[in-house]
Motif scaffolding. Sequence first.
Motif, short mmCIF file in Angstrom:
data_model
loop_
_atom_site.label_atom_id
_atom_site.label_comp_id
_atom_site.label_asym_id
_atom_site.label_seq_id
_atom_site.Cartn_x
_atom_site.Cartn_y
_atom_site.Cartn_z
N VAL A 86 0.85 -1.19 0.00
CA VAL A 86 0.00 0.00 0.00
C VAL A 86 0.89 1.24 0.00
O VAL A 86 1.77 1.38 0.85
N LEU A 87 0.65 2.13 -0.97
CA LEU A 87 1.31 3.44 -0.99
C LEU A 87 0.31 4.42 -0.40
O LEU A 87 -0.77 4.64 -0.96
N LEU A 88 0.65 5.00 0.73
CA LEU A 88 -0.32 5.74 1.52
C LEU A 88 0.16 7.15 1.85
O LEU A 88 1.26 7.34 2.38
N ASP A 89 -0.70 8.13 1.54
CA ASP A 89 -0.40 9.51 1.93
C ASP A 89 -0.68 9.68 3.42
O ASP A 89 -1.51 8.97 3.99
N ILE A 90 0.02 10.60 4.06
CA ILE A 90 -0.19 10.84 5.49
C ILE A 90 -1.40 11.73 5.72
O ILE A 90 -2.28 11.43 6.54
N SER A 91 -1.47 12.83 4.97
CA SER A 91 -2.57 13.79 5.14
C SER A 91 -3.66 13.50 4.12
O SER A 91 -3.46 13.66 2.91
N LEU A 92 -4.82 13.05 4.61
CA LEU A 92 -5.93 12.69 3.74
C LEU A 92 -7.23 13.28 4.30
O LEU A 92 -7.35 13.47 5.51
N PRO A 93 -8.20 13.53 3.44
CA PRO A 93 -9.51 13.96 3.95
C PRO A 93 -10.17 12.82 4.71
O PRO A 93 -10.08 11.66 4.31
N GLY A 94 -10.78 13.14 5.84
CA GLY A 94 -11.37 12.08 6.65
C GLY A 94 -10.31 11.36 7.45
O GLY A 94 -9.49 11.98 8.14
N LEU A 95 -10.27 10.06 7.34
CA LEU A 95 -9.29 9.25 8.07
C LEU A 95 -7.89 9.50 7.53
O LEU A 95 -7.64 9.38 6.33
N SER A 96 -6.95 9.85 8.41
CA SER A 96 -5.58 10.13 7.98
C SER A 96 -4.83 8.84 7.69
O SER A 96 -5.27 7.74 8.06
N GLY A 97 -3.66 8.98 7.06
CA GLY A 97 -2.83 7.81 6.78
C GLY A 97 -2.44 7.04 8.04
O GLY A 97 -2.64 5.82 8.12
N PRO A 98 -1.87 7.72 9.05
CA PRO A 98 -1.50 7.01 10.29
C PRO A 98 -2.71 6.38 10.99
O PRO A 98 -2.61 5.30 11.57
N ALA A 99 -3.87 7.06 10.92
CA ALA A 99 -5.08 6.49 11.54
C ALA A 99 -5.51 5.23 10.80
O ALA A 99 -5.96 4.25 11.41
N LEU A 100 -5.37 5.24 9.47
CA LEU A 100 -5.67 4.04 8.69
C LEU A 100 -4.72 2.91 9.06
O LEU A 100 -5.14 1.76 9.21
N GLN A 101 -3.45 3.24 9.23
CA GLN A 101 -2.46 2.24 9.62
C GLN A 101 -2.88 1.57 10.93
O GLN A 101 -2.84 0.34 11.05
N GLU A 102 -3.31 2.36 11.90
CA GLU A 102 -3.76 1.81 13.18
C GLU A 102 -4.99 0.93 13.00
O GLU A 102 -5.10 -0.14 13.61
N ARG A 103 -5.92 1.37 12.16
CA ARG A 103 -7.14 0.61 11.94
C ARG A 103 -6.84 -0.74 11.29
O ARG A 103 -7.44 -1.76 11.64
N LEU A 104 -5.89 -0.74 10.37
CA LEU A 104 -5.53 -1.99 9.70
C LEU A 104 -4.90 -2.98 10.67
O LEU A 104 -5.15 -4.19 10.60
N VAL A 105 -4.09 -2.46 11.60
CA VAL A 105 -3.51 -3.33 12.63
C VAL A 105 -4.61 -3.95 13.47
O VAL A 105 -4.59 -5.14 13.79
N GLU A 106 -5.60 -3.14 13.84
CA GLU A 106 -6.73 -3.63 14.64
C GLU A 106 -7.50 -4.72 13.90
O GLU A 106 -8.02 -5.65 14.51
N LEU A 107 -7.56 -4.60 12.57
CA LEU A 107 -8.28 -5.58 11.75
C LEU A 107 -7.45 -6.82 11.46
O LEU A 107 -7.93 -7.76 10.83
#
Length: 218
Positions: A51-72
């Motif tokens: 996954v190529l992921l930007d840090i600053s995104l509208p809505g859920l940020s890149g780091p927040a997505l990273q945390e969510r994926l770990v939880e999943l």
Amino acid sequence: MTALICIIDDDDSFRTAIARLLQLRGYDVTQFATADDFLVEVRKGIEPDCVLLDISLPGLSGPALQERLVELGCSFPIIFVTGFGDVPTTVRAIKAGAEDVLTKPVSEQALMDGIKSALAHLHRDRSNREWRRGAHALLETLTPREREVFECVVRGKSNKQAGRELGITERTIKAHRQRIFEKLHARTVADLVSLAERLDLLSHQRIAVTDTRPVSID
């Protein structure tokens, strides 16, 4: 099988340019403008190889997505590609499990090297998980008594010591050992100890094994 790369970036021109580059390099590519859109597909079962992921995104940020994926429980590698990189952000991302953090404008070589490294890491992880599943399956073929004898063997117990500990004869221990070696496809005691160590079965014990000769029950 061709690797699937997911690009998550709200910059349409950047996302499209990177997608074209990766497609020319032979990768399958899927694009997302937001992390939330990507999460929808994750829940549907998409399994990218990187996954190529930007840090600053509208809505859920890149780091927040990273945390969510770990939880999943998702383990696919993430490379952050951002126009706002700084040392603290990079350190946090790497500590959280990111493969790399690249700063825009990113060079083609740096991007390709990062993806190559991430895919190699993914392959090693998948191979290790596959090996562990196979090893656990072999251990499940042992009877309860064979498992007890196995634990004695990898703890360095002699046949006599194991028999005394388990309350059975040395001859019976030898018979169990033979079946254990056959079921676990092992030739030496060192093979059994290596298996136990790789499965973290000896995490609370230190065992020195010097006998690497093929097993004999005589």
